[in-house]
Design an enzyme around this catalytic site. Structure first.
Site, PDB file in Angstrom:
ATOM      1  N   GLY A  13       0.844  -1.203   0.000  1.00 29.47           N
ATOM      2  CA  GLY A  13       0.000   0.000   0.000  1.00 29.47           C
ATOM      3  C   GLY A  13       0.868   1.238   0.000  1.00 29.47           C
ATOM      4  O   GLY A  13       2.094   1.162   0.139  1.00 29.47           O
ATOM      5  N   LEU A  14       0.209   2.385  -0.151  1.00 33.86           N
ATOM      6  CA  LEU A  14       0.921   3.665  -0.218  1.00 33.86           C
ATOM      7  C   LEU A  14       1.692   3.952   1.067  1.00 33.86           C
ATOM      8  O   LEU A  14       1.359   3.417   2.136  1.00 33.86           O
ATOM      9  CB  LEU A  14      -0.093   4.802  -0.439  1.00 33.86           C
ATOM     10  CG  LEU A  14      -0.854   4.817  -1.761  1.00 33.86           C
ATOM     11  CD1 LEU A  14      -1.924   5.914  -1.725  1.00 33.86           C
ATOM     12  CD2 LEU A  14       0.100   5.034  -2.942  1.00 33.86           C
ATOM     13  N   SER A  88       5.866  -1.860  -2.223  1.00 35.59           N
ATOM     14  CA  SER A  88       5.841  -2.851  -3.315  1.00 35.59           C
ATOM     15  C   SER A  88       4.818  -2.464  -4.386  1.00 35.59           C
ATOM     16  O   SER A  88       3.790  -3.127  -4.535  1.00 35.59           O
ATOM     17  CB  SER A  88       5.599  -4.269  -2.781  1.00 35.59           C
ATOM     18  OG  SER A  88       4.617  -4.357  -1.774  1.00 35.59           O
TER      19      SER A  88
END
Ligand code: ADP
Length: 179
Positions: A13-14, A88
């Site tokens: 995630g961000l 990722s």
């Protein structure tokens, strides 16, 4: 005694979405259940150690994740519960993780970009928006959302405890922890 098997719980995630916060809290929870073999692999820690030679180009990001997959695979096959927290951003690399690591749970830590910018726990969005840092995911670099994650955490709507419980539930549902 709790019985468990090795598994990698892959948080993606961000930046600022809550990956580290939830993984840290889950680790404590697992320890409190008597589960001893738990390892956290964290993006910030790895970038200061094993991956300090890498930057943030697509190629370097992919090398970073390849190394994480390698470590997580070894630990998982030795019956460790591995909690990884890396942005990722590229689907292709996450899918390599899924293929390489025999027990793998992909958790998408989903939080709207505006909320991540508001949280900005490390002040990085401010810098990225001011062009002081380049290749920043969500601002000047892509994030490819998971198409079919095992679990989605909505951290703008759920509490940390609720998210942790959801992850614990799926680990149990998939049979990696027997209680
Ligand atoms: P990441 O590891 O994804 O970069 P961090 O866990 O470092 O994100 O930062 C997330 C920030 O958001 C922390 O300051 C955390 O306290 C805050 N936060 C607020 N609400 C939540 C929530 N429901 N889940 C996770 N983090 C939350």
């Amino acid at each position: 005694m709790v019985k468990y098997k090795g598994v990698t719980v892959w948080f993606t995630g961000l930046s600022g979405s809550g990956k580290s916060t939830i993984a840290d809290s889950l680790k404590e929870k697992l320890k409190s259940m008597g589960i001893k073999r738990v390892e956290r692999i964290d993006g910030d820690v790895l970038r200061k150690t094993l991956c300090k030679d890498l930057g943030f180009t697509k190629e370097d990001r992919n090398t970073n994740i390849e190394r994480v997959i390698f470590i997580a695979k070894l630990l998982t096959r030795n019956d460790v519960i591995v909690l990884t927290s890396f942005i990722s951003p590229y689907r292709k690399l996450r899918n390599i993780g899924k293929k390489e690591i025999k027990n793998f749970i992909e958790v998408y830590v989903k939080c709207p970009l505006e909320e991540c910018i508001k949280r900005d726990p490390k002040g990085l969005y401010k810098k990225a928006l001011n062009n002081e840092i380049q290749n920043f995911t969500g601002i000047s670099d892509p994030y490819e959302e998971p198409k079919n994650p095992d679990l989605i955490l909505y951290t703008d709507k759920e509490t940390v405890d609720e998210s942790v419980q959801k992850v614990l539930n799926i680990i149990i549902e998939k049979g990696y922890i027997e209680i």
